[in-house]
Design an enzyme around this catalytic site. Structure first.
Site, PDB file in Angstrom:
ATOM      1  N   ASN A  54      11.233   9.119 -17.992  1.00 11.21           N
ATOM      2  CA  ASN A  54      12.573   9.657 -17.722  1.00 11.21           C
ATOM      3  C   ASN A  54      12.447  10.745 -16.653  1.00 11.21           C
ATOM      4  O   ASN A  54      12.293  11.924 -16.985  1.00 11.21           O
ATOM      5  CB  ASN A  54      13.176  10.294 -18.982  1.00 11.21           C
ATOM      6  N   HIS A  82       9.204   0.421 -20.346  1.00 10.84           N
ATOM      7  CA  HIS A  82       8.680   1.609 -21.028  1.00 10.84           C
ATOM      8  C   HIS A  82       8.509   1.405 -22.522  1.00 10.84           C
ATOM      9  O   HIS A  82       7.985   2.281 -23.213  1.00 10.84           O
ATOM     10  CB  HIS A  82       9.597   2.805 -20.792  1.00 10.84           C
ATOM     11  N   MET A 126       8.011   0.561 -34.436  1.00  7.44           N
ATOM     12  CA  MET A 126       7.188   0.960 -35.569  1.00  7.44           C
ATOM     13  C   MET A 126       6.780  -0.278 -36.378  1.00  7.44           C
ATOM     14  O   MET A 126       7.621  -1.054 -36.810  1.00  7.44           O
ATOM     15  CB  MET A 126       7.997   1.917 -36.449  1.00  7.44           C
ATOM     16  N   ALA A 167       9.694  -1.503 -26.107  1.00  5.24           N
ATOM     17  CA  ALA A 167      10.336  -2.742 -26.541  1.00  5.24           C
ATOM     18  C   ALA A 167      11.808  -2.761 -26.156  1.00  5.24           C
ATOM     19  O   ALA A 167      12.363  -3.816 -25.832  1.00  5.24           O
ATOM     20  CB  ALA A 167      10.184  -2.901 -28.054  1.00  5.24           C
TER      21      ALA A 167
END
Length: 491
Positions: free
Chosen positions: A344, A414, A391, A416
């Site tokens: 970002n 960057h 996760m 999923a």
């Protein structure tokens, strides 16, 4: 917009209303284009498989509308881009890239995100998987105790206001002087862990929010994860990165916390007040911008770069806490940084023979072999790229691909990318069932918030295997290794 400390890259927290339908034309495999029309100054490009594109076109997702809006920005070059993990964000889609000319372009905070320099760093250890077997709960407790996580919750490094100002100025160099980083850490971090910013441009309230936050995870999609190298696909590059099968690694994902969010919020408001006519003409006021060269634009860029320095210091603080856990609780202190890369940020780079300002919002720099800005240790193989999964699923290590400069201004995905909003995820994934499912997958979870756990369920995200496959097929990121989670720590 997400909570200030929640850890999102600027995506809405609720499902959007359905927007207009757009039908991109296939250019080549995994490349789609929305033609330049109306107020668009360039075409929009979408890099995705059919399955990923279908998700971007699903009911309520405004990704394609948002990338068309980005294409209307003054000074934009070549294309407005969406990467394979693209999904709806604040103004810009997450997984979005836009490069603008320095003389006729603009800077848009929505193209950087509220969590300035949210990013990931990969640590390698000298341990094999077997060394942790049966000690997963112990390690989860140790990391959870040593790494502050959740809203507020303090930081690993005790800081006062002067310390925060020093960090905003010098980033990892400040951490090195104070004994929280090594020369190796600085040499294996994007930009050496410092951009040339101005602490005085950071709003005072933002500085206050940075107090005692250095070395903390926050909440939302931020995490710390202990992993094993499950598969190596490129032996030579993995060797250059210091990775081998069954090795224990640690992945850290966090950013500039409330300091970055406050900085972005205040400058968005200043832009809106300073340029009301431009705001009124925008297809989406969340794209609010300032012309490069204007004092306000340069002030924002100074503040953004300083906030980026804070984020690098924050990830370094988490790294030191991890080193403490491995040294004092496991008796193994060999923890080294592979690479730290942000997703970002906006930076001036050379593309197509021109110096341009590249906005990356939920997008990772992926410079190819030989590029002068790749650290010397990796220049022969390309910049390391770390793409976390959700996760409980796999993460990947890639190297910057040969076609990245041609196709994506040196960028790739960057992560999923979200498939469901946080609100919907909490409805679909009861926490008890989720914990049991993760345990069955061999993942030990330490989370301070049950709500956050549900928001970050694996089913809330796209298929990271497909995201990585498309990046590799396009040549913007070459797959090096696959990582499997063992212990996850969240706020």
């Amino acid at each position: 917009m997400t909570d200030p400390d929640a850890g999102g890259d600027g995506e809405p927290d609720t499902d959007a209303d359905a927007g207009p339908e757009f039908e991109p034309a296939a250019v080549e495999e995994n490349v789609y284009e929305l033609p330049q029309e109306g107020d668009m100054r360039v075409p929009a490009r979408v890099y995705a498989s059919d399955a990923l594109l279908d998700e971007m076109q699903s009911t309520g997702d405004l990704t394609l509308e948002q990338v068309r809006n980005v294409a209307t920005l003054p000074g934009i070059r070549r294309f407005a881009l969406v990467l394979p993990d693209g999904h709806q964000g604040y103004g810009f889609p997450i997984g979005g890239v836009a490069a603008v000319g320095r003389e006729d372009g603009v800077v848009s905070p929505g193209g950087i995100g509220f969590d300035i320099n949210c990013g990931v760093r990969l640590l390698r250890t000298g341990l094999d998987r077997e060394a942790l077997r049966g000690r997963e709960d112990e390690l989860a407790e140790s990391l959870s105790r040593r790494v502050p996580a959740g809203l507020g919750k303090g930081g690993y490094v005790d800081t006062d206001r002067d310390d925060v100002l020093g960090i905003l100025d010098d980033g990892l160099a400040w951490m090195r002087r104070e004994g929280y980083a090594t020369d190796h850490d600085l040499a294996h971090c994007e930009e050496g862990g410092r951009l040339d910013g101005d602490p005085g441009a950071v709003p005072p309230k933002a500085v206050d929010r940075g107090l005692n936050q250095v070395g903390s995870l926050g909440s939302g999609n931020h995490f710390l994860e202990v992993q094993r190298v499950a598969d190596v696909y490129d032996d030579a590059t993995a060797d250059a990165f210091g990775l081998r099968e069954e090795q224990v690694c640690v992945l850290v994902h966090t950013g500039s916390r409330g300091l970055g969010h406050q900085t972005c919020t205040e400058y968005v408001r200043r832009f809106e007040r300073a340029y009301p006519e431009a705001v009124d003409a925008l297809p989406d006021r969340q794209l609010v911008y300032a012309p490069l060269g204007d004092d306000l634009a340069e002030r924002y860029l100074d503040a953004m770069r300083a906030a980026a320095n804070f984020a690098w210091a924050n990830r370094q603080g988490v790294t030191q806490a991890v080193r403490d856990a491995f040294t004092h609780d496991l008796g193994h202190g060999d923890v080294e940084l592979v690479y730290d890369v942000c997703h970002n940020v906006a930076k001036v780079e050379e593309h197509g023979g021109e110096r341009v300002l590249v906005h990356r919002k939920g997008a990772t720099r992926a410079f190819p072999p030989g590029h002068p800005e790749v650290p010397e240790a990796y220049r022969d193989v390309g910049q390391p790229v770390v793409i976390p999964g959700s996760m409980g699923t796999h993460s990947y290590v890639l190297a910057g691909g040969e076609r990245s400069m041609e196709l994506t201004f040196g960028s790739t995905a960057h992560g999923a990318g979200r498939r469901l909003s946080r609100t919907q995820a909490k409805k679909d994934y009861p926490v008890g069932e989720l914990r049991e499912s993760l345990r069955e997958r061999g993942v030990t979870v330490a989370a301070r918030s049950e709500a956050t756990l549900a928001e970050e369920a694996p089913g809330a995200y796209k298929d990271v295997d497909e995201v990585v496959r498309v990046s590799d097929a396009l040549g913007i990121g070459t797959t090096v290794a696959r990582l499997e989670p063992l212990v996850t720590v969240k706020g």
